[in-house]
Design a protein around this motif. Structure first.
Motif, PDB file in Angstrom:
ATOM      1  N   ALA A 144       0.835  -1.206   0.000  1.00  0.00           N
ATOM      2  CA  ALA A 144       0.000   0.000   0.000  1.00  0.00           C
ATOM      3  C   ALA A 144       0.867   1.252   0.000  1.00  0.00           C
ATOM      4  CB  ALA A 144      -0.934  -0.008   1.207  1.00  0.00           C
ATOM      5  N   ASN A 145       1.975   1.210   0.699  1.00  0.00           N
ATOM      6  CA  ASN A 145       2.867   2.380   0.717  1.00  0.00           C
ATOM      7  C   ASN A 145       3.493   2.624  -0.650  1.00  0.00           C
ATOM      8  OD1 ASN A 145       2.524   3.318   3.318  1.00  0.00           O
ATOM      9  ND2 ASN A 145       4.055   1.929   4.150  1.00  0.00           N
ATOM     10  N   LYS A 146       3.672   1.575  -1.436  1.00  0.00           N
ATOM     11  CA  LYS A 146       4.247   1.758  -2.778  1.00  0.00           C
ATOM     12  C   LYS A 146       3.284   2.465  -3.720  1.00  0.00           C
ATOM     13  CE  LYS A 146       7.731  -1.763  -3.080  1.00  0.00           C
ATOM     14  NZ  LYS A 146       8.271  -2.846  -3.883  1.00  0.00           N
ATOM     15  N   VAL A 147       1.986   2.238  -3.571  1.00  0.00           N
ATOM     16  CA  VAL A 147       1.013   2.863  -4.470  1.00  0.00           C
ATOM     17  C   VAL A 147       0.410   4.143  -3.889  1.00  0.00           C
ATOM     18  CG1 VAL A 147       0.425   0.709  -5.617  1.00  0.00           C
ATOM     19  CG2 VAL A 147      -0.895   1.435  -3.622  1.00  0.00           C
ATOM     20  N   ARG A 148       0.912   4.604  -2.744  1.00  0.00           N
ATOM     21  CA  ARG A 148       0.392   5.816  -2.108  1.00  0.00           C
ATOM     22  C   ARG A 148       0.471   7.038  -3.008  1.00  0.00           C
ATOM     23  NH1 ARG A 148       1.803   9.915   1.475  1.00  0.00           N
ATOM     24  NH2 ARG A 148       3.989   9.413   1.381  1.00  0.00           N
ATOM     25  N   PRO A 149       1.564   7.259  -3.777  1.00  0.00           N
ATOM     26  CA  PRO A 149       1.574   8.422  -4.681  1.00  0.00           C
ATOM     27  C   PRO A 149       0.462   8.385  -5.722  1.00  0.00           C
ATOM     28  CG  PRO A 149       3.795   7.591  -4.391  1.00  0.00           C
ATOM     29  CD  PRO A 149       2.878   6.609  -3.730  1.00  0.00           C
ATOM     30  N   LEU A 150       0.111   7.190  -6.208  1.00  0.00           N
ATOM     31  CA  LEU A 150      -1.015   7.089  -7.144  1.00  0.00           C
ATOM     32  C   LEU A 150      -2.325   7.472  -6.473  1.00  0.00           C
ATOM     33  CD1 LEU A 150      -0.230   3.790  -9.061  1.00  0.00           C
ATOM     34  CD2 LEU A 150      -0.146   6.106  -9.932  1.00  0.00           C
ATOM     35  N   GLY A 151      -2.473   7.105  -5.222  1.00  0.00           N
ATOM     36  CA  GLY A 151      -3.675   7.487  -4.479  1.00  0.00           C
ATOM     37  C   GLY A 151      -3.799   8.988  -4.334  1.00  0.00           C
ATOM     38  N   ILE A 152      -2.678   9.651  -4.138  1.00  0.00           N
ATOM     39  CA  ILE A 152      -2.690  11.115  -4.044  1.00  0.00           C
ATOM     40  C   ILE A 152      -3.114  11.721  -5.383  1.00  0.00           C
ATOM     41  CG2 ILE A 152      -1.224  13.145  -3.732  1.00  0.00           C
ATOM     42  CD1 ILE A 152       0.410  11.452  -1.720  1.00  0.00           C
ATOM     43  N   ILE A 153      -2.595  11.185  -6.469  1.00  0.00           N
ATOM     44  CA  ILE A 153      -2.949  11.698  -7.797  1.00  0.00           C
ATOM     45  C   ILE A 153      -4.439  11.482  -8.075  1.00  0.00           C
ATOM     46  CG2 ILE A 153      -2.626  11.316 -10.275  1.00  0.00           C
ATOM     47  CD1 ILE A 153       0.337  10.728  -9.584  1.00  0.00           C
ATOM     48  N   PHE A 154      -4.960  10.295  -7.754  1.00  0.00           N
ATOM     49  CA  PHE A 154      -6.371  10.014  -8.014  1.00  0.00           C
ATOM     50  C   PHE A 154      -7.277  10.881  -7.139  1.00  0.00           C
ATOM     51  CE2 PHE A 154      -4.995   5.532  -9.334  1.00  0.00           C
ATOM     52  CZ  PHE A 154      -4.657   5.993 -10.593  1.00  0.00           C
ATOM     53  N   THR A 155      -6.841  11.172  -5.914  1.00  0.00           N
ATOM     54  CA  THR A 155      -7.617  12.062  -5.055  1.00  0.00           C
ATOM     55  C   THR A 155      -7.634  13.474  -5.628  1.00  0.00           C
ATOM     56  OG1 THR A 155      -7.014  10.718  -3.151  1.00  0.00           O
ATOM     57  CG2 THR A 155      -7.870  12.913  -2.701  1.00  0.00           C
ATOM     58  N   LEU A 156      -6.514  13.911  -6.169  1.00  0.00           N
ATOM     59  CA  LEU A 156      -6.483  15.230  -6.798  1.00  0.00           C
ATOM     60  C   LEU A 156      -7.372  15.279  -8.040  1.00  0.00           C
ATOM     61  CD1 LEU A 156      -2.715  16.167  -6.457  1.00  0.00           C
ATOM     62  CD2 LEU A 156      -4.645  17.121  -5.211  1.00  0.00           C
ATOM     63  N   VAL A 157      -7.413  14.188  -8.806  1.00  0.00           N
ATOM     64  CA  VAL A 157      -8.302  14.123  -9.969  1.00  0.00           C
ATOM     65  C   VAL A 157      -9.754  14.252  -9.513  1.00  0.00           C
ATOM     66  CG1 VAL A 157      -9.181  12.595 -11.784  1.00  0.00           C
ATOM     67  CG2 VAL A 157      -6.726  12.835 -11.434  1.00  0.00           C
ATOM     68  N   MET A 158     -10.096  13.586  -8.410  1.00  0.00           N
ATOM     69  CA  MET A 158     -11.451  13.706  -7.873  1.00  0.00           C
ATOM     70  C   MET A 158     -11.760  15.142  -7.473  1.00  0.00           C
ATOM     71  SD  MET A 158     -12.472  10.483  -5.477  1.00  0.00           S
ATOM     72  CE  MET A 158     -11.185  10.796  -4.323  1.00  0.00           C
ATOM     73  N   LEU A 159     -10.816  15.799  -6.806  1.00  0.00           N
ATOM     74  CA  LEU A 159     -11.038  17.183  -6.375  1.00  0.00           C
ATOM     75  C   LEU A 159     -11.199  18.120  -7.556  1.00  0.00           C
ATOM     76  CD1 LEU A 159      -8.608  17.489  -3.346  1.00  0.00           C
ATOM     77  CD2 LEU A 159     -11.102  17.452  -3.321  1.00  0.00           C
ATOM     78  N   VAL A 160     -10.372  17.946  -8.579  1.00  0.00           N
ATOM     79  CA  VAL A 160     -10.484  18.789  -9.774  1.00  0.00           C
ATOM     80  C   VAL A 160     -11.843  18.563 -10.434  1.00  0.00           C
ATOM     81  CG1 VAL A 160      -9.602  19.113 -12.119  1.00  0.00           C
ATOM     82  CG2 VAL A 160      -8.026  19.011 -10.196  1.00  0.00           C
ATOM     83  N   GLY A 161     -12.278  17.312 -10.506  1.00  0.00           N
ATOM     84  CA  GLY A 161     -13.581  17.019 -11.084  1.00  0.00           C
ATOM     85  C   GLY A 161     -14.723  17.604 -10.276  1.00  0.00           C
TER      86      GLY A 161
END
Length: 80
Positions: free
Chosen positions: A7-24
């Protein structure tokens, strides 16, 4: 490798996807909103406990933003 380490390895992807949600959400673009939600949900499966199948972190958003957490399930105290 433990589930928490993966989970710690994919944490940066989670941050990016959360930002995509916020932008949307801010721009009103439903495609960005739902795409970010779906992808973040897929990455959320890394945070499910192996024993009881619940999200094992007490505060998953704090883990997402700061990386803090120990990988121990809140409900059954299983080490993931």
């Amino acid at each position: 490798m433990s589930r928490f380490d993966r989970a710690n390895k994919v944490r940066p992807l989670g941050i990016i996807f959360t930002l995509v949600m916020l932008v949307g959400a801010i721009s009103g673009n439903l495609y960005f909103l739902f795409a970010g939600m779906a992808l973040a949900g897929v990455l959320g499966t890394f945070l499910l406990c192996e024993r009881c199948s619940r999200i094992y972190l007490h505060k998953p958003l704090r883990w997402l933003l700061t990386g803090q957490g120990d990988g121990i399930c809140v409900k059954c105290e299983h080490r993931n």
